[in-house]
Design a protein around this motif. Structure first.
Motif, short mmCIF file in Angstrom:
data_model
loop_
_atom_site.label_atom_id
_atom_site.label_comp_id
_atom_site.label_asym_id
_atom_site.label_seq_id
_atom_site.Cartn_x
_atom_site.Cartn_y
_atom_site.Cartn_z
N PRO A 149 0.69 -1.08 0.06
CA PRO A 149 -0.11 0.06 0.30
C PRO A 149 0.89 1.20 -0.01
CG PRO A 149 -0.21 -1.19 2.28
CD PRO A 149 0.54 -1.99 1.24
N SER A 150 0.41 2.19 -0.52
CA SER A 150 0.99 3.41 -0.77
C SER A 150 0.94 4.49 0.43
CB SER A 150 0.65 4.44 -2.06
OG SER A 150 0.84 3.51 -3.03
N PRO A 151 2.32 5.07 0.76
CA PRO A 151 1.96 6.00 1.83
C PRO A 151 1.16 7.37 1.57
CG PRO A 151 4.19 5.58 1.27
CD PRO A 151 3.60 4.75 0.34
N ALA A 152 0.99 8.18 2.42
CA ALA A 152 0.15 9.34 1.96
C ALA A 152 0.84 10.22 0.87
CB ALA A 152 0.05 10.24 3.49
N PHE A 153 2.18 10.41 1.11
CA PHE A 153 2.81 11.31 0.17
C PHE A 153 2.90 10.77 -1.41
CE2 PHE A 153 6.35 12.33 -2.52
CZ PHE A 153 6.15 13.66 -2.61
N ILE A 154 2.84 9.45 -1.35
CA ILE A 154 2.73 8.64 -2.66
C ILE A 154 1.43 9.16 -3.21
CG2 ILE A 154 2.85 6.74 -3.96
CD1 ILE A 154 5.48 7.74 -3.16
N LEU A 155 0.22 8.83 -2.53
CA LEU A 155 -0.97 9.02 -3.09
C LEU A 155 -1.36 10.57 -3.23
CD1 LEU A 155 -2.97 7.08 -0.49
CD2 LEU A 155 -2.72 6.39 -2.57
N TYR A 156 -0.63 11.48 -2.64
CA TYR A 156 -0.62 12.70 -2.98
C TYR A 156 -0.03 13.20 -4.14
CZ TYR A 156 0.13 17.93 -2.08
OH TYR A 156 0.31 19.27 -2.29
N ARG A 157 1.01 12.65 -4.37
CA ARG A 157 1.97 12.85 -5.63
C ARG A 157 1.21 12.23 -6.81
NH1 ARG A 157 5.03 11.41 -9.56
NH2 ARG A 157 7.20 12.59 -9.82
N GLN A 158 0.78 11.13 -6.49
CA GLN A 158 -0.02 10.53 -7.89
C GLN A 158 -1.22 11.46 -8.25
OE1 GLN A 158 -1.19 6.39 -6.14
NE2 GLN A 158 0.82 5.80 -7.12
N ARG A 193 -7.39 -2.13 3.40
CA ARG A 193 -8.00 -2.79 2.26
C ARG A 193 -7.00 -3.70 1.84
NH1 ARG A 193 -10.38 2.31 0.56
NH2 ARG A 193 -8.53 2.52 -0.57
N HIS A 194 -5.51 -3.51 1.83
CA HIS A 194 -4.66 -4.21 1.50
C HIS A 194 -4.54 -5.53 2.26
CE1 HIS A 194 -0.44 -5.95 0.76
NE2 HIS A 194 -0.78 -5.49 -0.47
N GLN A 195 -4.54 -5.19 3.86
CA GLN A 195 -4.51 -6.28 4.89
C GLN A 195 -5.66 -7.36 4.64
OE1 GLN A 195 -4.19 -3.71 8.18
NE2 GLN A 195 -2.02 -3.96 8.09
N GLN A 196 -6.94 -6.66 4.50
CA GLN A 196 -8.26 -7.49 4.21
C GLN A 196 -7.96 -8.52 3.19
OE1 GLN A 196 -11.12 -4.48 4.33
NE2 GLN A 196 -11.23 -4.50 6.45
N GLN A 197 -7.47 -8.08 2.10
CA GLN A 197 -7.34 -8.64 0.55
C GLN A 197 -6.20 -9.77 0.45
OE1 GLN A 197 -6.94 -6.08 -2.80
NE2 GLN A 197 -7.09 -7.68 -4.25
N TYR A 198 -4.95 -9.19 1.32
CA TYR A 198 -3.65 -10.15 1.51
C TYR A 198 -3.42 -10.49 3.01
CZ TYR A 198 -3.87 -8.56 -3.59
OH TYR A 198 -4.01 -8.36 -4.87
#
Length: 87
Positions: free
Chosen positions: A1-10, A57-62
């Motif tokens: 899963p992406s950290p907050a800054f990566i989501l912001y950057r995307q 969500r990632h933890q639930q999926q995997y």
């Protein structure tokens, strides 16, 4: 899963590229990094919540997932100090 800054950057990538045509990706990263640094804590907290939701969500999926980084091929060459030397 992406950290907050990566989501912001995307989220800001295409807008920043459009506003700075011809600018190289490392410079785009610096621009967005400066914007992130200047965001108020409340705004950063919104992105952190989104990152937490993505992580959940990632933890639930995997459920059994554990990050295990791969060693680069150049590190296998023996020049990393792991090789035994007999004296």
């Amino acid at each position: 899963p992406s950290p907050a800054f990566i989501l912001y950057r995307q989220h800001h990538q295409s807008q920043t590229v459009a506003a700075n045509p011809g600018t190289a990706n490392p410079e785009i990263s610096k621009i967005i990094g400066a914007q992130w640094k200047n965001e108020p804590e409340e705004r950063k907290a919104q992105w952190k919540r989104l990152a937490d939701e993505e992580k959940l969500r990632h933890q639930q999926q995997y459920p059994g997932y554990k990050y295990t980084p791969r060693r680069s091929k150049s590190a296998k060459g023996g020049s990393d100090g792991d090789s035994a030397v007999s004296t």
